[in-house]
Design a protein around this motif. Structure first.
Motif, PDB file in Angstrom:
ATOM      1  N   SER B 240      13.315 -75.588  86.931  1.00  0.00           N
ATOM      2  CA  SER B 240      13.693 -75.496  87.515  1.00  0.00           C
ATOM      3  C   SER B 240      14.582 -74.542  88.015  1.00  0.00           C
ATOM      4  N   GLY B 241      15.561 -73.968  86.860  1.00  0.00           N
ATOM      5  CA  GLY B 241      16.477 -72.856  86.428  1.00  0.00           C
ATOM      6  C   GLY B 241      15.793 -71.274  86.693  1.00  0.00           C
ATOM      7  N   PHE B 242      16.803 -70.522  86.630  1.00  0.00           N
ATOM      8  CA  PHE B 242      16.716 -68.806  87.693  1.00  0.00           C
ATOM      9  C   PHE B 242      17.438 -68.405  86.145  1.00  0.00           C
ATOM     10  N   LEU B 243      16.542 -67.357  86.182  1.00  0.00           N
ATOM     11  CA  LEU B 243      17.051 -66.176  84.636  1.00  0.00           C
ATOM     12  C   LEU B 243      16.942 -65.160  85.637  1.00  0.00           C
ATOM     13  N   CYS B 244      18.047 -64.243  85.650  1.00  0.00           N
ATOM     14  CA  CYS B 244      18.262 -63.319  86.457  1.00  0.00           C
ATOM     15  C   CYS B 244      18.680 -62.460  84.848  1.00  0.00           C
ATOM     16  N   LEU B 245      17.177 -60.888  84.783  1.00  0.00           N
ATOM     17  CA  LEU B 245      17.551 -60.070  83.749  1.00  0.00           C
ATOM     18  C   LEU B 245      18.296 -58.643  84.187  1.00  0.00           C
ATOM     19  N   GLY B 246      18.189 -57.567  83.519  1.00  0.00           N
ATOM     20  CA  GLY B 246      18.758 -56.538  84.922  1.00  0.00           C
ATOM     21  C   GLY B 246      17.546 -55.470  85.411  1.00  0.00           C
ATOM     22  N   THR B 247      17.400 -54.919  85.923  1.00  0.00           N
ATOM     23  CA  THR B 247      16.088 -53.970  86.531  1.00  0.00           C
ATOM     24  C   THR B 247      15.272 -53.692  85.523  1.00  0.00           C
ATOM     25  N   LYS B 248      15.795 -53.467  84.542  1.00  0.00           N
ATOM     26  CA  LYS B 248      14.716 -52.412  83.305  1.00  0.00           C
ATOM     27  C   LYS B 248      14.575 -53.544  82.163  1.00  0.00           C
ATOM     28  N   GLU B 249      14.306 -54.800  82.656  1.00  0.00           N
ATOM     29  CA  GLU B 249      14.598 -55.908  81.334  1.00  0.00           C
ATOM     30  C   GLU B 249      13.191 -56.659  81.956  1.00  0.00           C
ATOM     31  N   THR B 250      12.535 -56.803  80.536  1.00  0.00           N
ATOM     32  CA  THR B 250      11.003 -58.227  81.276  1.00  0.00           C
ATOM     33  C   THR B 250      10.875 -58.507  80.529  1.00  0.00           C
ATOM     34  N   TYR B 257       6.698 -65.845  78.380  1.00  0.00           N
ATOM     35  CA  TYR B 257       6.953 -65.764  80.070  1.00  0.00           C
ATOM     36  C   TYR B 257       6.254 -66.835  80.440  1.00  0.00           C
ATOM     37  N   ASP B 258       4.965 -67.390  80.048  1.00  0.00           N
ATOM     38  CA  ASP B 258       4.128 -68.721  80.244  1.00  0.00           C
ATOM     39  C   ASP B 258       4.885 -69.818  80.867  1.00  0.00           C
ATOM     40  N   GLN B 259       6.527 -69.835  80.882  1.00  0.00           N
ATOM     41  CA  GLN B 259       7.231 -70.999  80.721  1.00  0.00           C
ATOM     42  C   GLN B 259       7.582 -71.107  81.891  1.00  0.00           C
ATOM     43  N   PHE B 260       7.836 -69.246  82.530  1.00  0.00           N
ATOM     44  CA  PHE B 260       8.168 -69.203  84.105  1.00  0.00           C
ATOM     45  C   PHE B 260       7.003 -68.682  84.820  1.00  0.00           C
ATOM     46  N   LYS B 261       7.672 -68.725  86.404  1.00  0.00           N
ATOM     47  CA  LYS B 261       7.479 -67.496  87.520  1.00  0.00           C
ATOM     48  C   LYS B 261       7.945 -66.423  88.209  1.00  0.00           C
ATOM     49  N   VAL B 262       7.720 -65.748  88.262  1.00  0.00           N
ATOM     50  CA  VAL B 262       7.784 -64.950  88.493  1.00  0.00           C
ATOM     51  C   VAL B 262       8.672 -64.822  90.719  1.00  0.00           C
ATOM     52  N   ILE B 263       9.954 -64.883  89.997  1.00  0.00           N
ATOM     53  CA  ILE B 263      10.243 -64.991  91.432  1.00  0.00           C
ATOM     54  C   ILE B 263      10.408 -63.699  92.153  1.00  0.00           C
ATOM     55  N   ASP B 264      11.529 -62.685  91.964  1.00  0.00           N
ATOM     56  CA  ASP B 264      11.273 -61.300  92.371  1.00  0.00           C
ATOM     57  C   ASP B 264      10.544 -60.199  91.205  1.00  0.00           C
ATOM     58  N   ALA B 265       9.683 -60.140  90.785  1.00  0.00           N
ATOM     59  CA  ALA B 265       9.251 -58.760  90.076  1.00  0.00           C
ATOM     60  C   ALA B 265      10.390 -57.798  90.205  1.00  0.00           C
ATOM     61  N   GLN B 266      10.185 -57.135  91.189  1.00  0.00           N
ATOM     62  CA  GLN B 266      10.813 -55.535  91.346  1.00  0.00           C
ATOM     63  C   GLN B 266      12.880 -56.015  90.389  1.00  0.00           C
ATOM     64  N   GLU B 267      12.899 -56.840  90.998  1.00  0.00           N
ATOM     65  CA  GLU B 267      14.500 -57.496  90.622  1.00  0.00           C
ATOM     66  C   GLU B 267      15.086 -58.585  88.920  1.00  0.00           C
ATOM     67  N   ARG B 268      14.111 -58.107  88.503  1.00  0.00           N
ATOM     68  CA  ARG B 268      13.472 -59.305  87.042  1.00  0.00           C
ATOM     69  C   ARG B 268      14.231 -60.743  87.244  1.00  0.00           C
ATOM     70  N   ILE B 269      13.983 -61.657  88.390  1.00  0.00           N
ATOM     71  CA  ILE B 269      14.362 -62.559  89.053  1.00  0.00           C
ATOM     72  C   ILE B 269      13.116 -63.177  87.954  1.00  0.00           C
ATOM     73  N   TYR B 270      13.477 -64.687  87.263  1.00  0.00           N
ATOM     74  CA  TYR B 270      12.197 -65.618  86.827  1.00  0.00           C
ATOM     75  C   TYR B 270      13.327 -66.965  87.207  1.00  0.00           C
ATOM     76  N   GLN B 271      11.638 -68.082  87.532  1.00  0.00           N
ATOM     77  CA  GLN B 271      12.666 -70.042  87.428  1.00  0.00           C
ATOM     78  C   GLN B 271      11.916 -70.663  86.458  1.00  0.00           C
ATOM     79  N   LYS B 272      12.456 -71.049  85.888  1.00  0.00           N
ATOM     80  CA  LYS B 272      11.592 -71.968  85.379  1.00  0.00           C
ATOM     81  C   LYS B 272      10.989 -72.971  85.695  1.00  0.00           C
ATOM     82  N   LYS B 273       9.800 -72.968  84.941  1.00  0.00           N
ATOM     83  CA  LYS B 273       8.328 -74.153  85.113  1.00  0.00           C
ATOM     84  C   LYS B 273       9.023 -75.717  85.515  1.00  0.00           C
ATOM     85  N   ILE B 274       8.203 -76.304  86.432  1.00  0.00           N
ATOM     86  CA  ILE B 274       8.480 -77.863  85.968  1.00  0.00           C
ATOM     87  C   ILE B 274       7.748 -78.593  84.973  1.00  0.00           C
TER      88      ILE B 274
END
Lengths: 195, 274
Positions: B240-250, B257-274
């Protein structure tokens, strides 16, 4: 007989007043325009996507922000995203950087043009449009030195003449044309036909 | 072979020289920026060819330190991309409020502007006292600037505007005091920040953390190095930890990618799945 087009990409630098000039060019490029168009335009850092919304719908080409590692393709107009420098790699993909501003601006036209000159050499067309910044002059010179084709908007036709004027003095471009003429010139040159 | 091809060889040798002599590995950096930066250094030295820099690099440590700093430094600002910070407040903070403690890794913190932005955000959200921020960079000169927390006063107007747009609850002037031409960040922001040297390229996982900030670092890397770093991040984040990238990084094209869900697609914020 139709000659094979020697050019592979067009880079455009624009600043103040550049939008007006771009509106005289981008919407009139046809769907079969045979190369990508890449634009560095000075905008406010928070104006994300503004340019894209602005131009889309008007022409046949698809307008978008350049993404890092994206491959360049004909049929697209790519804008440097606000607050990033845009560069072109030798394999014709995009890179972005947050290196220091150049001529007080990011994206910088010089940064785009210099990398594009390295990547495309004689296959590149560089165009400087209206603006109040000296950015782009060195980049255009670089394109010329690498054997690319250089075009500058006629300062009398530009909303703001300083950027074209500086580019003309620095790079001594191959052509000085109005925005309307630039559009015609590009179509004739690359499609070998009269628009 | 033309001069461009020769310069390409020289660039590769330049990067090898830094790697062999000092251990910093820039060999998987995207080349267009590398080329521009090396030419910039070349212009400052008065040398003619990139290969002329190599003896200097190897034998003159003072030159090398300066050159490596110039070569690698990126420029950021407080609350760069205000919408991103707003998205963190709205999309990440509510989760963090449920955590008993929060370890945050700011990877590639450069001169620290984003570290202090994060510290301010956490203070305003009442989370700072149970947070620990690990701010890392491989560049000691940058790290020193980050830990000093002293920035040019002329930049503060921009920071203040960014802060306000990011949803800041107070006044940005609460967080620094001005001295001569400098803005000195408030000491209270530093109490839970640890600045330390860590090289994303050559070192692996850092520690188990709940949040990783790594913004506008990966744009400089080639695809293989990006994937290596993404793996490091996946291994460093708790569930459930968060990964926050730059707005032009994905994360989209990465192996994790499969290990994460997208919290905010535009702002590139991802959360690790449980």
């Amino acid at each position: 007989m139709r000659m094979k087009n020697r050019y592979q990409a067009i880079v455009i630098g624009a600043s103040a007043g550049g939008t007006i000039a771009l509106q005289k060019i981008l919407p009139f490029l046809p769907a079969e325009f045979p190369m990508p168009v890449i634009i560095a335009q000075h905008l406010h850092p928070l104006q994300d996507g503004a340019a894209i919304i602005h131009y889309n719908g008007g022409g046949a080409l698809i307008v978008k922000d350049a993404d890092e590692k994206e491959s360049l393709h004909a049929g697209f107009v790519y804008f440097a995203p606000p607050n990033y420098h845009l560069l072109i790699e030798d394999d014709h993909t995009f890179s972005l950087s947050v290196d220091a501003k150049v001529h007080y601006t990011r994206p910088s036209v010089d940064v785009l043009f210099e990398s594009a000159a390295d990547a495309y050499g004689t296959g590149l067309i560089g165009i400087i449009l209206s603006g109040a910044n000296q950015d782009g002059a060195d980049g255009l010179l670089r394109i010329k030195q690498k054997g690319g084709l250089t075009v500058v908007q006629d300062p009398q036709d530009a909303e703001v003449s300083y950027m074209p004027q500086t580019a003309i003095e620095t790079a001594r471009p191959d052509h000085i044309l109005t925005a309307d003429e630039i559009c015609k010139f590009l179509i004739e040159l690359t499609l070998q036909r009269v628009p | 072979m033309n001069s461009d091809d020769i310069e390409k060889i020289e660039l590769e040798l330049f990067l090898e020289a830094i790697h062999y002599r000092y251990g910093y590995d820039f060999r998987h950096y995207a080349r267009a920026s590398v080329r521009r930066r090396v030419r910039h250094i070349l212009g400052k030295t008065g040398c003619k060819n990139v290969s002329d820099l190599i003896p200097l690099l190897i034998h003159d440590e003072q030159f090398a330190t300066k050159a490596i700093y110039d070569f690698s430094i990126t420029v950021t600002e407080m609350f760069r991309d205000p919408d991103f910070y707003r998205a963190v407040r709205q999309g990440v903070v509510p989760y963090l409020k449920t955590f008993p403690f929060i370890k945050i890794w700011v990877a590639g913190c450069a001169t620290g502007e984003e570290v202090y932005s994060l510290a301010i955000l956490l203070q305003e959200e009442g989370l700072y006292n149970r947070a620990k921020i690990y701010a890392t960079d491989f560049n000691d000169t940058a790290l020193k600037k980050a830990s000093d927390g002293i920035y040019p006063l002329k930049d503060v107007q921009q920071y203040t505007s960014n802060y306000q747009k990011s949803g800041g609850a107070c006044s940005f002037s609460d967080y620094y005091h001005a001295e001569y031409n400098s803005a000195i960040m408030d000491q209270s922001l530093k109490s839970n920040i640890t600045f330390s040297n860590h090289n994303l390229v050559t070192e692996g996982s850092f520690s188990e953390v709940q949040v990783i900030f790594c913004r506008n670092v990966l744009i400089y890397f080639d695809r293989s190095l990006q994937n290596w770093v993404f793996n490091t991040f996946a291994n460093s984040l708790s569930r459930s930890g968060f990964l926050c990238l730059g707005t032009k990084e994905t994360l989209e094209f990465s192996a994790i990618y499969d290990q994460f869900k997208v919290i905010d697609a535009q702002e590139r914020i991802y959360q690790k799945k449980i």
